[in-house]
Design a protein around this motif. Structure first.
Motif, short mmCIF file in Angstrom:
data_model
loop_
_atom_site.label_atom_id
_atom_site.label_comp_id
_atom_site.label_asym_id
_atom_site.label_seq_id
_atom_site.Cartn_x
_atom_site.Cartn_y
_atom_site.Cartn_z
N GLU C 174 20.36 61.67 44.06
CA GLU C 174 21.78 61.81 43.75
C GLU C 174 22.50 60.46 43.77
N VAL C 175 22.13 59.63 44.69
CA VAL C 175 22.78 58.34 44.84
C VAL C 175 21.68 57.28 44.85
N ARG C 176 21.95 56.21 44.12
CA ARG C 176 20.95 55.14 44.08
C ARG C 176 20.70 54.58 45.47
N ARG C 177 19.46 54.56 45.86
CA ARG C 177 19.15 54.07 47.21
C ARG C 177 18.84 52.60 47.17
N GLN C 178 19.77 51.84 47.58
CA GLN C 178 19.55 50.40 47.66
C GLN C 178 20.08 49.97 49.02
N GLN C 179 19.40 49.03 49.60
CA GLN C 179 19.86 48.54 50.89
C GLN C 179 21.12 47.73 50.65
N PRO C 180 22.23 48.13 51.23
CA PRO C 180 23.46 47.39 50.96
C PRO C 180 23.49 46.11 51.78
N PRO C 181 24.23 45.12 51.29
CA PRO C 181 24.39 43.90 52.08
C PRO C 181 25.29 44.17 53.27
N PRO C 182 25.34 43.25 54.22
CA PRO C 182 26.34 43.39 55.29
C PRO C 182 27.73 43.42 54.68
N LEU C 183 28.64 44.09 55.39
CA LEU C 183 30.00 44.18 54.90
C LEU C 183 30.61 42.78 54.84
N GLY C 184 31.12 42.42 53.68
CA GLY C 184 31.80 41.15 53.53
C GLY C 184 33.04 41.35 52.69
N TRP C 185 33.80 40.32 52.56
CA TRP C 185 35.07 40.42 51.82
C TRP C 185 35.10 39.43 50.69
N VAL C 186 35.58 39.89 49.55
CA VAL C 186 35.77 39.00 48.41
C VAL C 186 37.27 38.84 48.22
N GLU C 187 37.71 37.63 48.19
CA GLU C 187 39.15 37.42 48.01
C GLU C 187 39.47 37.30 46.53
N ILE C 188 40.48 38.02 46.15
CA ILE C 188 40.90 38.03 44.75
C ILE C 188 42.30 37.45 44.70
N ALA C 189 42.48 36.44 43.85
CA ALA C 189 43.80 35.82 43.74
C ALA C 189 44.75 36.74 43.00
N GLY C 190 45.99 36.76 43.43
CA GLY C 190 46.99 37.58 42.76
C GLY C 190 47.53 36.92 41.51
N GLY C 191 48.63 37.44 41.02
CA GLY C 191 49.25 36.89 39.83
C GLY C 191 49.71 37.99 38.90
N LEU C 192 50.05 37.62 37.70
CA LEU C 192 50.45 38.60 36.70
C LEU C 192 49.19 39.08 35.99
N ILE C 193 48.88 40.31 36.16
CA ILE C 193 47.59 40.85 35.73
C ILE C 193 47.81 41.91 34.66
N ASP C 194 46.96 41.86 33.63
CA ASP C 194 47.03 42.90 32.61
C ASP C 194 46.22 44.10 33.07
N ILE C 195 46.84 45.24 33.00
CA ILE C 195 46.25 46.50 33.48
C ILE C 195 46.21 47.47 32.31
N GLY C 196 45.18 48.28 32.26
CA GLY C 196 45.10 49.32 31.24
C GLY C 196 44.15 48.92 30.13
N HIS C 197 43.86 49.87 29.31
CA HIS C 197 42.82 49.69 28.31
C HIS C 197 43.30 48.86 27.14
N ASP C 198 42.45 47.92 26.74
CA ASP C 198 42.66 47.17 25.51
C ASP C 198 42.01 47.96 24.38
N LEU C 199 42.84 48.47 23.48
CA LEU C 199 42.30 49.43 22.51
C LEU C 199 41.26 48.83 21.59
N SER C 200 41.17 47.50 21.55
CA SER C 200 40.10 46.92 20.73
C SER C 200 38.74 47.14 21.36
N MET C 201 38.73 47.60 22.58
CA MET C 201 37.47 47.74 23.32
C MET C 201 36.87 49.13 23.20
N GLY C 202 37.35 49.97 22.32
CA GLY C 202 36.76 51.29 22.18
C GLY C 202 37.64 52.39 22.75
#
Lengths: 427, 427, 427, 427
Positions: C174-202
């Motif tokens: 049911e769920v892919r069994r892969q050994q997960p890495p240790p819990l870590g954090w990825v920092e994502i920079a903020g800003g003005l972000i485009d959200i939602g589907h770009d219709l050229s993409m299907g």
């Protein structure tokens, strides 16, 4: 004429007595206490006070006192419980939301109707008095029923007050404290037994009639009520956890409601307390158990090896002249005849005025039962479904409101009335 | 020192003012009115009076007045709505069954706590006063919330009184009667907008913080609230019978509850009446529609071809300094910048103190929202699920309890608050 | 022309592929399995097979295939879930009572519609094909949604089979069994972000549109999903018994439903088992926790010291070109700009196709959202109330049915979808 | 020995007959039809097939066939309806979710148990056979009860299939179509009447015992069942809208359920159709009305000026030897004696095998009723609460499963059994 005057005087006296007793019952309560409704089956005390008043206004004054002016036309709608057409009345479960009219306004309503009634009773000529006497008497018995309901409902309301257990009164014990005798059995001979009210004996509700003959086997009846000590033995023997002791509906109800003991009992370490009108206090072992449902009473009886009596057995045992007259002319002729020796056996204690005793009988009409005409005729018949009969009256039943033919009735799951158990067994 | 004295005096004045206003609000009500609870979402007025008092007892006196003696230890249990552990508290739907303590006892409780609070505020040294000031102010704002709730709850209770429509008061109109202008639109330029309370501006609840910047498109806002006349047009156009106008949950709710009009509206021939705190009276066409749910507001907006504003749009339109400062340095650089010309457009009427205006925004935490420590921190955060934001305050909101950043919130099906509609549209 | 032929061929191939996959999903199930409905939120697999077929019949064949004859006129009523007018449709909670048409008849219905659709797709001229292409593609995406729903519903049904735990299949974890890495954090920079589907993409659903810009603060996202081991720590730390961790509605729901662990978990001594499509088996500590509600996810996040990401944060982190284009021209100009370095950070694992990840965002329309005309336009908008957004797709989501802009949504109390948790935190 | 062989042969024949009739009843149904459960009171046909099989496994094979191996140990849990302890069994309302075991597996279960039972019946020595004979006969009567329940449940299920009205069969009319005579009355003389099963007459359930004497007044019984034409007159006279005709519980139920006609009736312009096992068709005026609740039957009887018979009146009228033997020795001695002339009056039609006839009697134990020991003893007694007795059997009752002492029982609100009305009146 002397007789008529006596009847008039008696009726006035009784009217004043019953009406003022209702006010006495309400008097220890605050306005808030009188307005709240703790469950759909209960009603606010204020509503009881007003509804019993409405009865006299609607059935007596409106019909027989031509100059009578209602104090407020809306009351005939608000305090009428008799007509069931959907949308016609304020919904019963919301009676507690009726903060208006206030308690003070209801008191004024009572005074207004009382004055008009007393004037009517004092000034009607004999024929007019005769025409209303039965309605007035019915109205007073109706009010006595609501006196008991009001106390049941107040007790239930106080049980939902949170950590706070208000006492309704402090001076008057709820149940007569007498040391009961050891459990014994009184054997009652069977036979053809007359059941129901003999109208020569005074007032009775329609559901106690017509008087008729039924055939009973000989049976045994416990000489006293089941005690709290006996009920604790049932609890200790896992009575509430053994489905084989219970009716199917009873077991389902007990599980859903998480019943572990009679209503109002609370475990306090190894012992139990209960709520009374005098406040919360420890269980008294020798007192009759009270506030049990039919389901619990039936399970207890099965656990004890006995059963509940039928309402006819109970009435046969409790009636002074219970033997069918037409068979008494020759008592030797049949083995079915009871002898008069066991009539009203002194061994039977606590028959009247302790706790209502659950019977094994469904609340159904007696043979040839007929309702009266009109709205008053709606009195009892329409409730003859899904309920079980209780007999004997409780400590909060008005003392002149109990008789051996009196049939009280409640759903088998109900527990807020003062209901207990007397065991029976086959002979 | 002068400043500290002023603060102390101000706090005392405000304490006395808010506390006595609660009593004024309760004063037209009978004891019965104050005890009843008309639905699980509502509370008895007596409870509001006691619960707001408990706040000062639990969070101020118990912590900061070492010699304070509670008038009754049970009150801390009975009037605490903050801790949700099952079984810990009197169940909320049964608050109306709490006939004890009585109204008189609650009045005594209030007087007892007021005296202790006033003594504490008068006698604390400056450091001690500083330590409790924020809690006292929070308690007073908390009490103002309950002042509005009490009036909502009384109105709902009176609506369930049967044929009787009690009037809470007769002198004070519920909604300011002003002839509204024709419906027009005010265009608000988008841009990076600062949202949330600027703490230099005085008190705010935790849910109005932290102040942060959001990006808005330009939009249009109706210059006034939706009127009863407009709502009748929605009704007449079968707005309550056309599922395509409604959110799925809204349609389901409207069908189940048989909604045909706003809460309290009753058809009277071809016209409508409504219940107000002044009693039942005909609808006034020009008045803002009130007592509509979010579901109805959303369906109405869809029917009208518009939409509801987001809470950020509303706040942007309602705030005097709504433009993000860091972008104002060069207003020509980007089309996103609003100009100051449209700030606080005088064309926007009825923004504050008429009816709460439903927004299209779910009630969720602002970025970096943090709850305070301890039980007081429980204040708003735990309700941030399943509710929609309303803005602007109503005619029954205490006048100093409204501000442009204030976030009120209710379930989308709720109608008993004084809630209405202001339309919005894309620019 | 070559292009048109390719489009036609592609559409036919996709049509055949999706339609046959539905049948493959149903094939391990008995007729009884396909007919039963385990709760109102679920539907029988037979209904999913028929409803997805009805979509093509109602929106394509009835409109564009003039000679098309329905196999049974009643199906258009029975398998239509789109119109909500009361009484129009078979009540949703009773879909499991629809034993007729049988599974065999539904198979015939599918074959009948497939033949007509394939003929239509093969024989339409290019213009006609262009006219229906979008509807066909929408119908196939609609069917893919129901493929996942069918598996969710079967799993729930099997969980109610009593002591018997049927396995849907045995070969496919049911769920892919892969050994997960240790819990870590990825920092994502903020800003003005485009959200939602770009219709050229299907293809995209209406609720992913319109694409628009939002402002995000910088934030951190867990590099992987929350595991069963971590969830057990929450349980062991009394996470299900501490109201301070929960939203108010969540606590109420958890108490009422007696939640003690994720759906399908059963205590087995000191350890836990869970139900999978492969049958019941022990929990695997390293696997992502699945079948938790939003309420549980939120409580877990609070307990862990973090929070759930907003749907915009998630999409920003998951999108290859997530940065608002108009700001990228001069990346040095503002601290708000993210750099391209952190786009699609390889540190973020399990973003797609493991479990649906609860977000902190209510399911609401994007700015300037418009529904399409007609019944198809009813697609998503009317559900935008009372639900929360999930992102990323699960192991049972068709592999070509996931994208970074995809918005799934469920009530915060729902647990039968394959839902889990990825933690977020402020930067 | 000849006798023992005959008994063995007879038992085997009866076993094979009853068991194969169950399979015949199920044979027109699809696997889906057999798995669905349309309401908590109903069960899937597959469950009926398995539960009746479990009875033989649990009470006969497990106890008396030492080498018997269950085909699946889980069945003893899944198909046991006898023990009510909470949590022990699959919840009754979810029987329709038990898609496994499949219909095919249940067929294998039946074959497995049948083979073991037949071997046991064929190979037991005479003593062993005598030891199990009563249990086998009880099991077969139990299975006959479930044959009728299965048909009731299928009919109800098919009524919930939406616009589709499946026909269970086409060849066999549900109710015998005979032109009934004009309504007439048969007078039955009262007296001391023996009620209950005479054990010399073959099998009876425990609830038909012990045989005992009761006292009846003379009464009149309608010569035939109430027809659909008569019921339409009740409808046309607003019978469903007049609370004064109804028991209080009945009125409440009728309002809540919006009853306007018997179950399965649908208005079709000015006329009515009904659902039968042969599909939907117009009402036939002369047929007995069927699928009415006790509440409706009681209201109809009150409207008609009559009443329902008690179960004792019905049995007295229907029994060939109904007169108490000990009084027959001297028929002149008492006016209570009926004469034999009116026994089994040919004027009474449709007594057996048309529709179950509601009586005015609550389902209660007969005097000195005792349950058998052990789980089998649980058979009937625990249901003796809240139900009313029906007599006579219906068109779907197995023909050798009806007798004059047979007591069927259902809640007064139930309508899915084949229940109708025969009027009674006082003499």
């Amino acid at each position: 004429m002397g007789t008529n005057t006596d009847r008039r005087t008696g009726l006035l006296t009784r009217f004043r007595h019953v009406r003022s007793l209702t006010e006495s019952i309400a008097s220890p309560l605050t306005d808030e206490d009188q307005c709240a409704q703790s469950m759909p089956d209960a009603s606010p005390v204020k509503w009881h006070r007003a509804h019993t008043t409405w009865f006299f206004e609607a059935f007596v004054l409106d019909a027989f006192a031509p100059r009578y002016q209602p104090i407020d036309d809306r009351y005939s709608y608000l305090f009428n419980s008799y007509y069931d057409a959907v949308g016609d009345r304020h919904p019963r479960p919301e009676r507690g939301l009726q903060t208006r009219p206030t308690c003070a306004e209801v008191a004024a309503y009572r005074a207004h109707v009382d004055a008009a009634m007393i004037e009517l009773l004092e000034t009607s000529d004999d024929d007019a008095l005769a025409a209303i006497e039965d309605l007035v008497v019915l109205g007073l018995h109706h009010e006595q029923q609501h006196q008991e309901l009001a106390l049941m409902d107040v007790k239930h309301l106080f049980s939902r007050n949170g950590c706070w257990d208000p006492a309704y009164r402090t001076s008057h014990p709820e149940v007569r404290r007498q040391q009961p005798p050891p459990l014994g059995w009184v054997e009652i001979a069977g036979g053809l037994i007359d059941i129901g009210h003999d109208l020569s004996m005074g007032f009775a509700f329609d559901n106690e009639q017509p008087r008729h003959t039924t055939l009973l086997d000989s049976f045994r009846l416990a000489n006293r009520l089941t005690t709290c000590r006996e009920w604790q033995a049932f609890i200790d023997d896992d009575g509430y956890s053994r489905p084989e002791l219970w009716l199917s509906d009873g077991w389902f109800t007990a599980q859903r409601e998480r019943w572990q003991a009679p209503l109002y009992w609370q475990a306090d370490g190894d012992s139990w307390t209960t709520l009374t009108l005098d406040g919360r206090r420890p269980i008294v072992d020798s007192e009759p158990v009270v506030h049990v449902s039919h389901y619990e009473a039936d399970a207890f009886a099965r656990w004890s090896g006995g059963r509940l009596p039928t309402e006819f057995e109970w009435e046969a045992a409790a009636s002074p002249h219970r033997v069918a007259g037409n068979l008494l002319t020759d008592p030797d002729r049949s083995p079915l005849h009871p002898t008069t020796a066991d009539v009203h056996d002194p061994g039977l204690r606590q028959l009247f005025g302790d706790v209502w005793e659950w019977t094994a009988s469904a609340y159904l009409p007696y043979p040839k039962f007929r309702t009266a005409d009109g709205a008053v005729g709606d009195y009892n018949g329409k409730f003859m479904s899904g309920q079980m009969v209780l007999r004997g009256g409780s400590a909060i039943t008005p003392v002149d409101h109990v008789r051996s033919s009196y049939r009280n009735f409640f759903a088998p799951s109900a527990r807020w009335m003062f209901s207990g158990v007397r065991l029976a067994a086959d002979a």
